[in-house]
Design a protein around this motif. Structure first.
Motif, PDB file in Angstrom:
ATOM      1  N   SER A   1     108.914  39.001  95.077  1.00 21.11           N
ATOM      2  CA  SER A   1     108.254  39.585  94.188  1.00 21.11           C
ATOM      3  C   SER A   1     107.220  38.761  93.274  1.00 21.11           C
ATOM      4  O   SER A   1     106.136  39.437  92.627  1.00 21.11           O
ATOM      5  N   ASP A   2     107.453  37.640  93.385  1.00 18.93           N
ATOM      6  CA  ASP A   2     106.455  36.498  92.841  1.00 18.93           C
ATOM      7  C   ASP A   2     105.230  36.629  93.536  1.00 18.93           C
ATOM      8  O   ASP A   2     104.263  36.266  92.584  1.00 18.93           O
ATOM      9  N   TYR A   3     105.081  37.035  94.475  1.00 19.39           N
ATOM     10  CA  TYR A   3     103.688  37.034  95.185  1.00 19.39           C
ATOM     11  C   TYR A   3     102.967  38.489  94.710  1.00 19.39           C
ATOM     12  O   TYR A   3     101.918  38.323  95.147  1.00 19.39           O
ATOM     13  N   LEU A   4     103.704  39.208  94.135  1.00 22.03           N
ATOM     14  CA  LEU A   4     103.002  40.487  93.848  1.00 22.03           C
ATOM     15  C   LEU A   4     102.434  40.396  92.103  1.00 22.03           C
ATOM     16  O   LEU A   4     101.587  41.327  91.796  1.00 22.03           O
ATOM     17  N   ARG A   5     103.018  39.366  91.513  1.00 21.98           N
ATOM     18  CA  ARG A   5     102.800  39.476  89.901  1.00 21.98           C
ATOM     19  C   ARG A   5     101.653  38.716  89.607  1.00 21.98           C
ATOM     20  O   ARG A   5     101.553  38.504  88.228  1.00 21.98           O
ATOM     21  N   TRP A   6     100.805  37.995  90.323  1.00 22.52           N
ATOM     22  CA  TRP A   6     100.119  37.059  89.902  1.00 22.52           C
ATOM     23  C   TRP A   6      98.936  37.628  89.321  1.00 22.52           C
ATOM     24  O   TRP A   6      98.325  38.456  89.787  1.00 22.52           O
ATOM     25  N   ASN A   7      98.318  37.015  88.215  1.00 24.12           N
ATOM     26  CA  ASN A   7      97.124  37.144  87.417  1.00 24.12           C
ATOM     27  C   ASN A   7      96.746  35.844  86.770  1.00 24.12           C
ATOM     28  O   ASN A   7      97.589  34.957  86.813  1.00 24.12           O
ATOM     29  N   ASP A   8      95.830  35.904  86.188  1.00 23.47           N
ATOM     30  CA  ASP A   8      95.247  34.466  85.514  1.00 23.47           C
ATOM     31  C   ASP A   8      96.222  34.234  84.212  1.00 23.47           C
ATOM     32  O   ASP A   8      96.534  32.993  84.174  1.00 23.47           O
ATOM     33  N   THR A   9      96.910  35.103  83.644  1.00 24.96           N
ATOM     34  CA  THR A   9      97.694  34.796  82.527  1.00 24.96           C
ATOM     35  C   THR A   9      98.791  34.180  83.108  1.00 24.96           C
ATOM     36  O   THR A   9      99.399  33.000  82.577  1.00 24.96           O
ATOM     37  N   GLN A  10      99.318  34.831  84.126  1.00 25.41           N
ATOM     38  CA  GLN A  10     100.563  34.174  84.877  1.00 25.41           C
ATOM     39  C   GLN A  10     100.397  32.892  85.300  1.00 25.41           C
ATOM     40  O   GLN A  10     101.144  31.927  85.277  1.00 25.41           O
ATOM     41  N   THR A  11      99.250  32.794  86.224  1.00 25.83           N
ATOM     42  CA  THR A  11      99.022  31.336  86.757  1.00 25.83           C
ATOM     43  C   THR A  11      98.810  30.146  85.610  1.00 25.83           C
ATOM     44  O   THR A  11      99.396  29.241  85.853  1.00 25.83           O
ATOM     45  N   ALA A  12      98.316  30.572  84.546  1.00 26.83           N
ATOM     46  CA  ALA A  12      98.124  29.502  83.424  1.00 26.83           C
ATOM     47  C   ALA A  12      99.627  29.324  82.775  1.00 26.83           C
ATOM     48  O   ALA A  12     100.050  28.007  82.898  1.00 26.83           O
ATOM     49  N   LYS A  13     100.296  30.207  82.649  1.00 25.32           N
ATOM     50  CA  LYS A  13     101.757  30.059  82.430  1.00 25.32           C
ATOM     51  C   LYS A  13     102.739  29.257  83.507  1.00 25.32           C
ATOM     52  O   LYS A  13     103.418  28.071  83.255  1.00 25.32           O
ATOM     53  N   ASP A  14     102.432  29.418  84.531  1.00 29.81           N
ATOM     54  CA  ASP A  14     103.059  28.954  85.938  1.00 29.81           C
ATOM     55  C   ASP A  14     102.567  27.252  85.808  1.00 29.81           C
ATOM     56  O   ASP A  14     103.279  26.391  86.130  1.00 29.81           O
TER      57      ASP A  14
END
Ligand SMILES: *[C@@H]1O[C@H](CO)[C@@H](O)[C@H](O)[C@H]1NC(C)=O
Ligand SMILES: *[C@@H]1O[C@H](CO)[C@@H](O)[C@H](O)[C@H]1NC(C)=O
Ligand SMILES: *[C@@H]1O[C@H](CO)[C@@H](O)[C@H](O)[C@H]1NC(C)=O
Length: 241
Positions: A68-81
């Motif tokens: 499911s990690d492959y479906l949840r990405w967006n810029d906000t999540q990318t910055a957090k990661d």
């Protein structure tokens, strides 16, 4: 003296920082003939510690075992990661905790880097942590937004890559901003297709590569080779374009 650390995020979602940044641009080695690596005399690691991050999950060597990690990405999540990566990396390699940090990147990193920097500055306000010493950010040809960062018509025209008429069409019928807005929403209009097809026909007729206007593109490979730095970049460019 502690060398500073440069964290490098290259290109847009789906592009590998290791493949593009480290091996094609400024890493210590580049692909040479016969599948061998050659030393890059201009490598950035001669000046600093380079950290190439495969961002986001699924790019290059970066993976998750949670599908499911492959479906949840967006810029906000990318910055957090990316912030989480940086914090954990500094835990793993505490020698670098006092080093100044530079965040760099190109193209879509025009989003990744400022967003990561903003999050990092928020993180640094936390009283219970040792602040990460962010010194500066640097962006190369960044995509900041689709209205200001992409207008290439005048530039192509100034190199003689497109005609006066095509420049006029790009100004009046469909500019890069309009084209990209339509393209990313899967709504490319016929008028935009026509203008951009016309431009790319002219660009290829004028023997320049769209992504490198100074690289002669239509010469026989032996005469073109003299323009390529040691021949090896030319091959990479020829493959990429
Ligand atoms: C993911 O799964 C592979 C194969 O089972 C395993 O080797 C690896 O350690 C796992 N990675 C993580 C981060 O859990
Ligand atoms: C980005 O993804 C995260 C995690 O799935 C989600 O919580 C958040 O609402 C999303 N943000 C935007 C702006 O879509
Ligand atoms: C690009 O085209 C759009 C839509 O036609 C227009 O609103 C915008 O002002 C144009 N941008 C420039 C810099 O000419």
């Amino acid at each position: 003296m502690t060398l500073h650390v440069v964290l490098c995020l290259i290109l847009g979602p789906g592009c590998s920082s290791l493949g593009s940044g480290a091996f094609m641009e400024h890493g210590p080695f580049q692909p040479g003939d016969n599948g061998l690596l050659v030393k890059n005399g201009y490598s950035w690691n001669l000046e600093s510690n380079m950290l190439y991050v495969e961002s986001l999950i699924g790019v290059g060597f970066s993976y998750s075992n949670t599908s499911s990690d492959y479906l949840r990405w967006n810029d906000t999540q990318t910055a957090k990661d990316n912030l989480r990566f940086l914090i954990n990396w500094l835990e793993e390699f505490p020698n670098y905790k006092d080093s100044e940090l530079f965040l760099t990147g190109e193209s879509y990193a025009g989003h990744y880097i400022p967003q990561l920097a903003a999050l990092l500055m928020e993180y640094n306000k936390n009283p219970n942590i040792k602040p990460i010493k962010l010194r500066a950010i640097a962006l190369g040809n960044p995509l900041l937004d689709l209205d200001t960062s992409v207008l290439a018509g005048d530039y192509l025209w100034s190199y003689g890559a497109i005609s006066d008429e095509t420049l006029m069409l790009r100004k009046t019928v469909c500019n890069d901003s309009k084209y990209l807005h339509e393209y990313v929403h899967w709504k490319l209009s016929q008028e935009c297709k026509d203008v951009f097809n016309r431009a790319s026909d002219e660009i290829s007729l004028r023997c320049v590569a769209y992504d490198d206007l100074l690289l002669p593109n239509c010469l026989s490979s032996s005469s073109a080779e003299q323009f390529w730095p040691k021949g090896k970049h030319g091959k990479i460019h020829a493959m990429a374009s």
